[in-house]
Design an enzyme around this catalytic site. Structure first.
Site, PDB file in Angstrom:
ATOM      1  N   ILE A 144       0.833  -1.201   0.000  1.00 23.18           N
ATOM      2  CA  ILE A 144       0.000   0.000   0.000  1.00 23.18           C
ATOM      3  C   ILE A 144       0.867   1.249   0.000  1.00 23.18           C
ATOM      4  CG2 ILE A 144      -1.944   1.123   1.135  1.00 23.18           C
ATOM      5  CD1 ILE A 144      -2.343  -1.852   0.215  1.00 23.18           C
ATOM      6  N   GLU A 145       1.948   1.212   0.744  1.00 26.07           N
ATOM      7  CA  GLU A 145       2.793   2.392   0.904  1.00 26.07           C
ATOM      8  C   GLU A 145       3.599   2.715  -0.350  1.00 26.07           C
ATOM      9  OE1 GLU A 145       3.225   4.628   3.129  1.00 26.07           O
ATOM     10  OE2 GLU A 145       1.964   3.866   4.748  1.00 26.07           O
TER      11      GLU A 145
END
Length: 509
Positions: A144-145
């Protein structure tokens, strides 16, 4: 057969009787003649009371199978299986989760690239999570990051797989200097990220809120909770008022978790990631060129940098980074080749601390290299002077054996100041004017004025004599008309100021 059983029983009783009679004192005699203490009689065992479930049997959840209550009878087949067994966070029930599931599942090429990139780092992250007793869903957070790209940099200047902001990285002891950025380091950034996530979980007592704080900042989440409490509203993740990015953050992680848990349901194929380490740490005792490490290990330089993405320069300073990461099979190759190396230096570069502000051209001349090479190896932007105290990478002489100190390797910084643009100008000397008085009038050095006019530093000028000086070019004052570039101007218009000064990226860590 019955006769045989009886015979065996009689023999056993006869042998027991012999053993008893053979004792010289008999059963009731004291045992004072024995040197060994008497063995106390065993305590009678309490009868075992079986425990029966009070209701119908329930299936065991994955979380129960990893908390020590239930032992798995089989080893994980691959790393994905191991991650699934460690899922321990409550599932988020939110309408955005199916939306993100569809987004990821409809991009198989993106998922393939992202998961293949993660194969270098996932085993280490899962090992650290299990060692700390943390949910293995957190191993999916770099998807996600940063899509597991250790070189990723956000518009808000968050960097690395775990996307640390500069100040938060400093708080968690991630060095950021002229030679390396530990926010990109695989081991250091993972340690810091898990430390931070544990801190946030201890603060909020809820993994969804901890993740929101990781994205939005602990202060922002704390204030959002306080506002809801004051208004008599709930304080769960789904009930807080938060920016769109943070609102989408946990649903993204939940979507990736669901796909990993059951890829067939989403028609997704996860690449095989075997359940063993991809890399191992190797000690280095000398400053050494990145190119030499790759050569001795038998790998490409880009493969080395994929495992060691924190290095900003072509050399590794042992005092600041005493360990490097190498693919598992290449680590021993490197050590064997390094031990066999008997001649030649390990590092081609060292560090020079600039004594005073100077131009790039002057610094290059002192370092004995071209201006272009000095700019390239130190990433020096154009139209900048190098400030005093800056740590410059320069060629190491063949006779230099001393490695860079730990203080410099850990704290060396490069600082710049805008280069002053000057223009050749002639001024008329007044009565009694000298080199010194002209220099004072225009805030110049007497040596420069003398040099520009080919006179001595203590020379005097005749009245009306033209004196050459180089004065800074002063930019014209901005006006409402001047602020708009005319047609054909190459000067870009200034970007409009953002209301409130809030960056477009939510990261505030």
């Amino acid at each position: 057969m019955k006769i045989l059983h009886i015979a065996c029983l009689v023999s056993a009783l006869w042998l027991t009787g012999c053993a008893t009679v053979g004792s010289p004192q008999g059963d009731n005699a004291p045992t004072t003649s024995s040197k060994a203490p008497a063995t106390p009689p065993a305590a009678p065992q309490a009868p075992h009371t079986p425990v029966f479930p009070s209701g119908p049997l329930q299936p065991i959840a994955l979380a129960q199978a990893t908390n020590g209550e239930v032992a798995s009878l089989s080893a994980p087949t691959d790393l994905w299986d191991r991650i699934r067994r460690g899922f321990a966070m409550p599932d988020l029930q939110h309408e955005l989760v199916p939306d993100r599931e569809q987004w990821y599942a409809s991009r198989p090429d993106y998922m393939q690239r992202m998961t293949e990139r993660s194969s270098k780092y996932l085993f280490h992250i899962v090992e650290e999570l299990e060692r700390r007793g943390m949910p293995t869903e957190l191993a999916l957070l770099p998807y996600i990051e940063s899509a597991f790209n250790p070189q990723a940099v956000s518009v808000a200047k968050a960097a690395g797989m775990w996307q640390f902001m500069p100040a938060t990285g400093t708080y968690f002891d991630l060095k950021q200097n002229a030679f390396r950025d530990d926010r990109r380091d695989v081991l250091a950034s993972t340690r810091a990220a898990l430390d931070y996530l544990q801190k946030l979980y201890n603060m909020f007592g809820d993994w969804h809120l901890a993740l929101a704080a990781y994205n939005w900042g602990e202060g922002s989440v704390g204030r959002a909770i306080a506002r809801n409490q004051k208004a008599g509203l709930g304080t769960s993740y789904t009930e807080l008022n938060m920016p769109a990015e943070t609102r989408m953050y946990v649903p993204k992680l939940q979507a990736v978790k669901n796909i990993v848990a059951n890829p067939e349901a989403f028609k997704t194929e996860l690449p095989l990631i075997e359940n063993h380490p991809y890399f191992q740490t190797v000690d280095i005792t000398h400053d050494i060129d990145v190119s030499l490490v790759a050569s001795l290990a038998g790998i490409r330089e880009e493969d080395f940098r994929a495992l060691n993405p924190s290095f900003n320069r072509p050399v590794i300073f042992a005092a600041g980074t005493p360990q490097i990461l190498l693919p598992w099979d290449n680590a021993k190759v490197f050590q064997r080749n390094l031990e066999a190396r008997r001649e030649g230096q390990y590092a081609s570069w060292t560090v020079w601390t600039v004594p005073s502000n100077m131009s790039v051209a002057e610094a290059a001349q002192r370092a004995g290299m071209s201006e272009a090479d000095l700019r390239s190896v130190n990433s020096i932007p154009p139209r900048m002077l190098i400030k005093a105290g800056s740590a410059l990478m320069v060629p190491r002489s063949t006779t230099t054996r001393q490695d860079v100190s730990s203080h410099l390797a850990d704290n060396g910084q490069l600082a710049f100041t805008p280069e002053v643009v000057t223009r050749r100008t002639t001024v008329r000397a007044g009565k009694g004017e000298t080199v010194a008085s002209i220099a004072r009038r225009y805030k110049l050095t007497a040596a420069n004025v003398a040099d520009w006019n080919d006179v001595r530093a203590n020379a005097a000028f005749k009245v009306g004599q033209q004196v050459v000086v180089y004065l800074p070019v002063r930019p014209a004052r901005a006006s409402s008309a001047a602020s708009r570039p005319s047609v054909g101007s190459k000067r870009p218009a200034a970007p409009p100021a953002r209301k409130g000064g809030t960056p477009s990226k939510v990261k505030r860590r």
